[in-house]
Design a protein around this motif. Sequence first.
Motif, PDB file in Angstrom:
ATOM      1  N   LEU A 113       0.920  -1.146  -0.199  1.00 15.66           N
ATOM      2  CA  LEU A 113       0.154  -0.082   0.741  1.00 15.66           C
ATOM      3  C   LEU A 113       1.041   1.478  -0.096  1.00 15.66           C
ATOM      4  O   LEU A 113       0.545   2.223  -0.847  1.00 15.66           O
ATOM      5  CB  LEU A 113      -0.790   0.314   1.239  1.00 15.66           C
ATOM      6  CG  LEU A 113      -2.451  -1.019   0.921  1.00 15.66           C
ATOM      7  CD1 LEU A 113      -2.633  -0.621   2.101  1.00 15.66           C
ATOM      8  CD2 LEU A 113      -2.887  -0.654   0.193  1.00 15.66           C
ATOM      9  N   VAL A 114       2.070   1.379   0.793  1.00 12.67           N
ATOM     10  CA  VAL A 114       2.948   2.279   0.745  1.00 12.67           C
ATOM     11  C   VAL A 114       3.376   2.736  -0.360  1.00 12.67           C
ATOM     12  O   VAL A 114       3.911   3.637  -0.840  1.00 12.67           O
ATOM     13  CB  VAL A 114       3.842   2.510   2.104  1.00 12.67           C
ATOM     14  CG1 VAL A 114       4.649   3.014   2.322  1.00 12.67           C
ATOM     15  CG2 VAL A 114       3.292   2.240   3.236  1.00 12.67           C
ATOM     16  N   TYR A 115       3.682   1.452  -1.043  1.00 12.59           N
ATOM     17  CA  TYR A 115       4.336   1.351  -2.353  1.00 12.59           C
ATOM     18  C   TYR A 115       3.222   1.955  -3.537  1.00 12.59           C
ATOM     19  O   TYR A 115       3.465   2.989  -4.319  1.00 12.59           O
ATOM     20  CB  TYR A 115       4.713   0.019  -2.947  1.00 12.59           C
ATOM     21  CG  TYR A 115       5.739   0.057  -4.540  1.00 12.59           C
ATOM     22  CD1 TYR A 115       6.422   1.582  -4.556  1.00 12.59           C
ATOM     23  CD2 TYR A 115       4.389  -0.470  -4.951  1.00 12.59           C
ATOM     24  CE1 TYR A 115       7.146   0.941  -6.525  1.00 12.59           C
ATOM     25  CE2 TYR A 115       5.005  -0.693  -7.131  1.00 12.59           C
ATOM     26  CZ  TYR A 115       6.102  -0.073  -7.006  1.00 12.59           C
ATOM     27  OH  TYR A 115       6.493   0.163  -8.174  1.00 12.59           O
ATOM     28  N   PHE A 116       2.366   2.017  -3.728  1.00  6.65           N
ATOM     29  CA  PHE A 116       1.181   2.281  -4.368  1.00  6.65           C
ATOM     30  C   PHE A 116       1.261   3.418  -4.272  1.00  6.65           C
ATOM     31  O   PHE A 116       1.182   4.946  -4.765  1.00  6.65           O
ATOM     32  CB  PHE A 116       0.299   1.477  -3.991  1.00  6.65           C
ATOM     33  CG  PHE A 116      -0.067   0.370  -4.574  1.00  6.65           C
ATOM     34  CD1 PHE A 116       0.776  -0.112  -5.742  1.00  6.65           C
ATOM     35  CD2 PHE A 116      -1.203  -0.859  -4.238  1.00  6.65           C
ATOM     36  CE1 PHE A 116       0.855  -1.417  -6.285  1.00  6.65           C
ATOM     37  CE2 PHE A 116      -1.509  -1.687  -4.843  1.00  6.65           C
ATOM     38  CZ  PHE A 116      -0.399  -2.247  -5.454  1.00  6.65           C
ATOM     39  N   ALA A 117       1.670   3.655  -2.590  1.00  6.90           N
ATOM     40  CA  ALA A 117       1.438   5.718  -2.334  1.00  6.90           C
ATOM     41  C   ALA A 117       2.374   6.129  -3.155  1.00  6.90           C
ATOM     42  O   ALA A 117       2.260   7.650  -3.407  1.00  6.90           O
ATOM     43  CB  ALA A 117       0.673   5.801  -0.434  1.00  6.90           C
ATOM     44  N   ILE A 118       3.373   6.130  -2.798  1.00  3.15           N
ATOM     45  CA  ILE A 118       4.679   6.774  -3.117  1.00  3.15           C
ATOM     46  C   ILE A 118       4.693   6.948  -4.541  1.00  3.15           C
ATOM     47  O   ILE A 118       5.454   7.883  -5.413  1.00  3.15           O
ATOM     48  CB  ILE A 118       5.671   5.566  -2.516  1.00  3.15           C
ATOM     49  CG1 ILE A 118       6.359   5.332  -1.462  1.00  3.15           C
ATOM     50  CG2 ILE A 118       7.480   6.082  -4.047  1.00  3.15           C
ATOM     51  CD1 ILE A 118       7.592   5.160  -1.160  1.00  3.15           C
ATOM     52  N   ILE A 128       0.950   8.784   5.725  1.00  2.71           N
ATOM     53  CA  ILE A 128       0.029   8.486   5.368  1.00  2.71           C
ATOM     54  C   ILE A 128       0.316   6.646   5.536  1.00  2.71           C
ATOM     55  O   ILE A 128      -1.173   6.455   5.668  1.00  2.71           O
ATOM     56  CB  ILE A 128       1.564   8.126   4.042  1.00  2.71           C
ATOM     57  CG1 ILE A 128       1.412   8.973   2.658  1.00  2.71           C
ATOM     58  CG2 ILE A 128       0.465   6.767   2.970  1.00  2.71           C
ATOM     59  CD1 ILE A 128       2.233   8.939   1.986  1.00  2.71           C
ATOM     60  N   VAL A 129       0.851   5.933   6.945  1.00  3.48           N
ATOM     61  CA  VAL A 129       0.594   4.613   7.455  1.00  3.48           C
ATOM     62  C   VAL A 129      -0.458   5.415   8.234  1.00  3.48           C
ATOM     63  O   VAL A 129      -1.703   4.095   8.400  1.00  3.48           O
ATOM     64  CB  VAL A 129       1.871   4.314   8.070  1.00  3.48           C
ATOM     65  CG1 VAL A 129       1.213   3.523   8.727  1.00  3.48           C
ATOM     66  CG2 VAL A 129       3.178   4.381   6.547  1.00  3.48           C
ATOM     67  N   GLU A 130       0.174   6.257   8.938  1.00  8.42           N
ATOM     68  CA  GLU A 130      -1.749   6.800  10.274  1.00  8.42           C
ATOM     69  C   GLU A 130      -3.301   6.491   9.395  1.00  8.42           C
ATOM     70  O   GLU A 130      -3.696   5.974   9.867  1.00  8.42           O
ATOM     71  CB  GLU A 130      -1.667   7.772  10.917  1.00  8.42           C
ATOM     72  CG  GLU A 130      -2.287   8.244  11.660  1.00  8.42           C
ATOM     73  CD  GLU A 130      -1.754   9.327  12.236  1.00  8.42           C
ATOM     74  OE1 GLU A 130      -2.989   9.865  13.397  1.00  8.42           O
ATOM     75  OE2 GLU A 130      -0.823   9.387  12.507  1.00  8.42           O
ATOM     76  N   ARG A 131      -2.829   7.529   7.775  1.00  6.65           N
ATOM     77  CA  ARG A 131      -4.522   7.184   7.704  1.00  6.65           C
ATOM     78  C   ARG A 131      -5.053   5.551   7.317  1.00  6.65           C
ATOM     79  O   ARG A 131      -6.171   5.574   6.956  1.00  6.65           O
ATOM     80  CB  ARG A 131      -4.166   8.425   6.483  1.00  6.65           C
ATOM     81  CG  ARG A 131      -3.904   9.432   6.778  1.00  6.65           C
ATOM     82  CD  ARG A 131      -3.791  10.713   5.900  1.00  6.65           C
ATOM     83  NE  ARG A 131      -3.946  12.122   5.963  1.00  6.65           N
ATOM     84  CZ  ARG A 131      -5.108  13.054   6.227  1.00  6.65           C
ATOM     85  NH1 ARG A 131      -6.027  12.434   5.879  1.00  6.65           N
ATOM     86  NH2 ARG A 131      -4.771  14.178   6.948  1.00  6.65           N
TER      87      ARG A 131
END
Length: 821
Positions: free
Chosen positions: A418-423, A439-442
């Motif tokens: 998920l974080v990779y997609f957000a990046i 981003i992780v918190e959201r």
Amino acid sequence: MTATTTTNPYYCQIHGSSHHFFLSYRVSSEERIAKDLKPVIEKAGLRCLGERIGVFRDGDCLTPSKQYESEFLAALHLSQAIIILLSDASLNIMINHIQEDIKDSCLAEIMDALELYEKSPETVTIIPIAVMTEKEPGVYERFEPWTKEIPTEKKFNQVRDALSRLNRFQMTNLNPQHCFENVYPLLNVIKPIHLDESTRNIVLMGDKFKYPEHSLLREDLFHDLVTHITTTGVAVISGMGGMGKSTIAKQFAKFMMGNVHINENNLDNISIAEKIFKLDRFGGDVLITTRLETLPAGQFTTKLIAADSYMKLQSWSTETTREYILRCCPGLDDAIRTDEERQAFDRLVRKVDGYPLVIYQFISFFMSELPSLVDMESHFERVVGFNGGDSEAHCLRAIIELSCIAMKSDEIGRAALLVYFAIGYLEPSNIQYKLLDEIVERFQQSGKMSNDVERHKIVKRLIDLGLVRKLNTSSIFTHSLIQDEARVLAVKDGIQLQQLVGESILAVLGSDPYNSFQFEIGIHVHHFGVFHVGKESYGSKLEIAIDRTSGLLYIYKGLFSQAETTLESCKEKAKDFYGTTDDPDYALILNKLGNVLNAQRRYEDAHAIYVEALQIYESSFGRKHESVATILRCMGMVANSVGNAVEGEVFLTESLEIFKEVYSTSHKEVAATLNNLGNSFTILKKYSKAIKCYEDSLKIKVNLYGTRVHSSVATNLHNMGKLAVLRGDTTSAKHYFKECCEIRTEIFRTTNHPEYAMVLEDIADIDMMEGRFQKAYLAYLQVYATYCTCFGEENSKTESVKIKKSNAESKLGGRFQCQMM
């Protein structure tokens, strides 16, 4: 031995009475090196240091005469730095001369240079350079003169003494094939590179110039690059994305200690270079990376090709790729146990096709997951297929897809995915951990990610897979092509993250006034605005907020033209989005646009914009509202600027009362308004009231921000300095201005900023009052250049400092020009 002296006047017909460098060498063994070095040092010195560098070489700087030897020694005594080239061949000749009782001129030069240094070490520098020895054609080995075996007879004592004394200096080696790599260190002796603290951290800590751990450092290309830059001052490296252009550029920048202009993003519009780089006059060194396969015709390209300064990166050979992968994956050889696995590996190597970014991803994925090579190759077949096209892009996608599949197998991996997609929606060169935390918190608040997963474990997983790389202790970075794949794969999986990422960016950025960290976050605002906000129309309030904030960041950076363009576009698209001009969000855009006009000294236009915004706010909220108070403060600032401080005091007093009522007496808006009210009192010569406002404002700000290093604090200090000047206290004024300059340099990371220039102008005004005309003139020059860039040559502020510059120059008369000469 006593240094030889001469009373004969010496004057070089090329360089005058003195030289920056004196080349001491043996003609029979080092003449070619001396001939190559001399013109390049002089040319690079003029280009990079902005001054004519004189290099003494006897063949150029002496004319045959009876006074040849005395003039030779006189030139040595009148040089700043003495370069002594020593080779094994030269020392052998020296030993033979002494053995045969023949005077050795090179030894005499060395002894004279040493005696000169020991008498006056502050005026001359000795630079011994050991020339590497060619063992076979094209193969050189280090030469260490102090290890040379010298005969033990007494007659050789002077040779031993000379080598022993030279060994006390830092001796460098010179490869005759790459002698230009010594040019910049030599120039640094004449004019050392003084790095400011931020540049020092960037270069020495390796943030900006850090290259990936598995990057192949192409020494052959590096040597060519140094030669091109040193001899011509410019080079272009071309190649498709992921070919390693940035790696070799960062390798070179580290060699240069950051003292080179590198465009960090690919320059794919060479017409920009045509306009900017006037190669006959451009100062400094420039390295350009571009993804263009070929450069378009034009003057810039013609000169590059003529100078042999155009380098096109090619993919690695299959054999180089194989050897490199095996070297970086120590367990891979053992994992290839069957013929099927070996054949699969061979086919994978051929599919990778020598593409450095894909090779890096292959290595990272294999070392992290230890997959079956047969299964890996099978997946490559499915992705790449036989449909032609961009096979490198398909190979990269194949490995990234494999990484995504691997991440789906466990909780940390799914969070990392998920974080990779957000990046995919962030600016890739500097992704701060604080932004990732948001981003992780959201994700966790939305239920898409477990609350037990920690950010550092997510980042480690992404680093292990090669999807991101560590930049420093607080940031990571990634390649733009890997980032592009993140967005593609997120859409493929049906995951929409644009809203979440945009809101995260704005949340971490926070409100203005901005500090240095917020400016770093600001790059993501600009990036998001360029790539993920509608060009013709807005689809959400988030897009409006991104563009409005981007315009505000431009204002703080002093980039007023970009700010105005961004906010004008934002205003028009917001009008269409809301279907009205009565919405408070529309008024907020007007507020920021008015701030741009105010900063550009377009006061009448700014006032009209503020009046329009005020009407919207009053209609929506009534008079007692913080938005109304903000506009009243802006109108007060405009009134102060046009000299109507009475009206300014009225606006600002009402603004202050509203802010105190809505917030508290210790709020940042109260502090900002007190500062502006102090300006009104200063203009009205109510100095006691002014200093009270400034001091109360400063106290609130320091308590709020917990530091004096803040742009808002700097504003107070600037105003307090100007008030001190009016009260005749230039000592206090200089103290305030000095701290203000230091804060603004720290915040903006540059001195080429209008707010810094404004303080510098005030300092120059004091220098003029106190008779330091040369210092004032130099300061006005810098201020004028900044104002021209930010405001334009016809702006009243620019014209005003131009007059001041002329006045300072007239006070100097011809003295300054003589000193410069």
